[in-house]
Scaffold this active site. Structure first.
Site, PDB file in Angstrom:
ATOM      1  N   GLU A 156       0.824  -1.215   0.000  1.00 15.68           N
ATOM      2  CA  GLU A 156       0.000   0.000   0.000  1.00 15.68           C
ATOM      3  C   GLU A 156       0.854   1.260   0.000  1.00 15.68           C
ATOM      4  OE1 GLU A 156      -0.769  -2.688   1.696  1.00 15.68           O
ATOM      5  OE2 GLU A 156      -2.804  -3.164   1.056  1.00 15.68           O
ATOM      6  N   HIS A 187     -12.864  -7.180   7.228  1.00 17.78           N
ATOM      7  CA  HIS A 187     -12.222  -5.862   7.266  1.00 17.78           C
ATOM      8  C   HIS A 187     -13.148  -4.708   7.646  1.00 17.78           C
ATOM      9  CE1 HIS A 187      -9.227  -8.236   5.289  1.00 17.78           C
ATOM     10  NE2 HIS A 187      -9.926  -8.343   4.192  1.00 17.78           N
TER      11      HIS A 187
END
Lengths: 302, 325
Positions: free
Chosen positions: B60, B127
């Site tokens: 990321e 998540h």
């Protein structure tokens, strides 16, 4: 010579400046042969000589270190940030490793636009351990981006010695990314230029990134006023070459310059630096006028 | 007018901009052949190819950094962080870099970047953490969270055309339902920083965002049957915050409830309450109530429902501020 003289003047004026002395060959050799439309992402340890190569004005850079009006970036960012309008990848915080990500993005932009522009990015041996470095190089390798990563290994990360925090060697990591990795004497400007030129040519032709480790030595402290109590003088190497002397001798050997000419260059640069420092010091301090409450967001024409 | 899901509306906006502007590039994981997490990029690879729909390694920080750099050098990247739980992995780039660059370069550099992510409870339960409030705190970000498909499309168009970093947060529970009418023939943007009144009412201002907007509308229906007339405000943007819309509403209703899926402590609701307290402290006739996820890390499985806010909890909160509990 410009790099060293300006750096000395800045260190004298601001004890918090990060001296480059001893590492000039790596900085100059990594960037001197680039085109002005290429992107540069130099390491934070005095990158001013790189900005000067792009056409930045010396007195304005000096203003940044002195906190004076007239510097690039309105005195808001870390003083080593360069002018973005000259294709400099900006430094806006002191977090290390992120610059490799943004530099990699510059290379992505060049690939997307279909040009043969490249980016050269230097970073320290301390930075080399940030996860960002791994993420950026792997990404660039996967996408074959036109970028050259140069690790400016000066043996020190603030007070830590490189042997204590780099397991193995930095250049060997290139193998893991499937890209070329070359180690070079970072005190020899010609040697640095040669390996960087090869990596740049490779990047320009679409063959992807390379990793270069330039081994040099940090002569001084992390910052100019650093008392370096952590360094044991008896353990310092005695055979560290001065990159300026090395190159001066080579020029003389090859008959490209004589002592008189070299002394004239020194004098010329000293005068340049002194004029820039004088002009910068005469500027008013930055302050409330640069706060820029309306400058947080770019106006959108859409 | 076609009826689209939030996800379809967002893809429609991205495709429109990618056709219109060759500088737009999309970066993320599983965004190609798989069609994206929650099918969030379905069809884009087929139309635009792998050079513009870039499959990135799971990194990321690297991918957000690359998107920032590409934005600085003339591209208009959209970078997708599949789920909000992965945002912390890119925090240096998201906090120290992206929002600072324009200001720190003296207003010279521009970072036309969209970071797209998904938060909260979702169709397959994974998540769920919602960290959106962090980005309301940091100057330099624009942060949007649509609650209906037409706003999702209009806000995505605005986000891509904006010259600043925009965090585009999708409530996962709204990804595939409900559908809503979306004017796909237009290029109508929804302005960033403008709330909308989703339902007018006279008795209490219920200020919600994302998934809590439909929940608030359901709550308002229940409360109408009890004789409580609720005004529901859909913030749409978390930064900048349309405090003017909220204050005007509270000045009429004199009661305030806030509802969001993120935690209450140090959250968006507190900011709304503070804005009201600063602008019209005497307008409030009753103590405010803030509805949000219980102050625990959002749990998995069947425990989760006990932590999350919902229409019933909103109904209870409104009754309380109206003295009906």
């Amino acid at each position: 010579v410009v790099c060293r003289e300006l750096d000395r003047a800045l260190c004298q004026a601001n004890p918090r400046w990060f001296p480059i002395e001893g590492e000039e060959a790596t900085v100059v050799g990594s960037f001197i042969d680039l085109r002005t439309d290429d992107a540069v992402a130099p390491h934070y340890r005095d990158p001013f000589v790189v900005y000067l190569m792009r056409g930045a004005e010396m007195w304005r850079l000096a203003c940044q270190v002195l906190g004076k009006v007239g510097g690039y970036n309105k005195g808001r960012s870390v003083p080593f940030n360069g002018p973005v309008e000259l294709n400099v990848v900006p430094w806006v915080a002191g977090d290390l490793g992120t610059s490799l990500g943004t530099a990699t993005g510059a290379a992505l932009a060049f690939q997307q636009e279909g040009s043969d522009r490249v980016c050269v990015c230097t970073f320290g041996d301390g930075t080399a351990n940030r996860g960002d470095v791994h993420e950026a190089i792997n990404l660039a390798a996967c996408w074959r981006l036109p970028i050259v990563y140069v690790c400016q290994n000066n043996g020190w990360a603030i007070s830590q010695a490189v042997g204590d925090y780099v397991a193995g060697s930095i250049v060997d990591r290139a193998r893991g990314y499937g890209i070329p990795g070359v180690c070079v004497d970072g005190n020899d400007v010609d040697a640095v230029r040669e390996v960087v030129a090869e990596a740049v040519a490779r990047a320009r032709s679409g063959l992807g990134p390379s990793l270069i480790e330039a081994r040099t030595w940090r002569w001084r402290g992390h910052w100019a006023g650093d008392d370096e109590g952590y360094r044991d003088p008896t353990l310092e190497p005695h055979d560290v070459e001065d990159p300026l002397d090395l190159y001066a001798h080579r020029l003389m050997e090859r008959g490209l310059a004589d002592l008189e000419r070299l002394q004239a260059i020194h004098a010329e640069v000293e005068a340049q630096v002194s004029a820039a420092m004088t002009r910068a010091m005469a500027q008013p301090d930055t302050g409330a006028a640069e706060l820029g409450l309306d400058d947080v967001y770019a106006a959108c024409p859409h | 007018m076609p009826s689209l899901t939030q996800t379809e509306a967002i893809i429609d906006a991205i495709a429109l901009e990618m056709r219109r502007d060759p500088r737009v590039v999309y970066i993320g994981q599983d965004v190609g052949a798989m069609g994206g997490s929650l099918q969030g990029t379905r069809g884009l690879l087929a139309e635009f190819g792998p050079r513009r729909i870039r499959e990135a390694p799971i990194a990321e920080s690297g991918m957000v950094g690359a998107a920032i750099g590409a934005a600085l050098f003339g591209r208009r990247p959209i970078v997708e962080i599949s789920f909000g739980e992965f945002i912390p992995a890119a925090m240096n780039q998201l906090i120290n870099q992206a929002p600072n660059i324009h200001y720190m370069t003296g207003g010279v550099a521009r970072v036309p970047l969209v970071v797209r992510t998904r938060v909260g409870d979702g169709p397959y339960g994974g998540h769920p953490q919602d960290y959106s409030a962090w980005f309301a705190h940091v100057p330099g970000w624009k942060v949007v969270t649509p609650a209906q498909p037409c706003d999702a499309r209009g806000l995505m168009l605005s986000a891509i055309r904006d010259d600043n970093p925009v965090l585009f947060i999708e409530a996962m529970s709204l990804a595939h339902a409900p559908r809503g009418p979306v004017a796909t023939e237009t290029e109508a943007c929804v302005p960033i920083g403008k709330a909308r009144v989703a339902r007018t009412g006279a008795d209490v201002s219920l200020v919600a965002v994302g998934s809590m907007v439909p929940a608030s509308l359901r709550a308002a229906d229940t409360l109408a049957a009890e004789g409580i007339d609720v005004e529901v405000i859909d913030l749409r943007s978390i930064q900048p915050l349309d405090t003017g819309c909220v204050v005007a509403s509270v000045q009429r209703t004199r009661r305030l409830v806030t509802a969001h899926e993120a935690w209450v402590t140090g959250g968006l609701g507190a900011e709304i309450v503070a804005a009201v307290a600063e602008a019209c402290p005497s307008a409030l006739q009753a103590p405010v109530v803030r509805v949000g996820t219980a102050q625990v890390p959002t749990p998995s499985g069947k425990v989760r429902a006990h932590a999350l806010p919902n229409a019933e909890r909103i109904v209870e909160a409104v009754r309380r501020v109206c003295g009906r509990s």
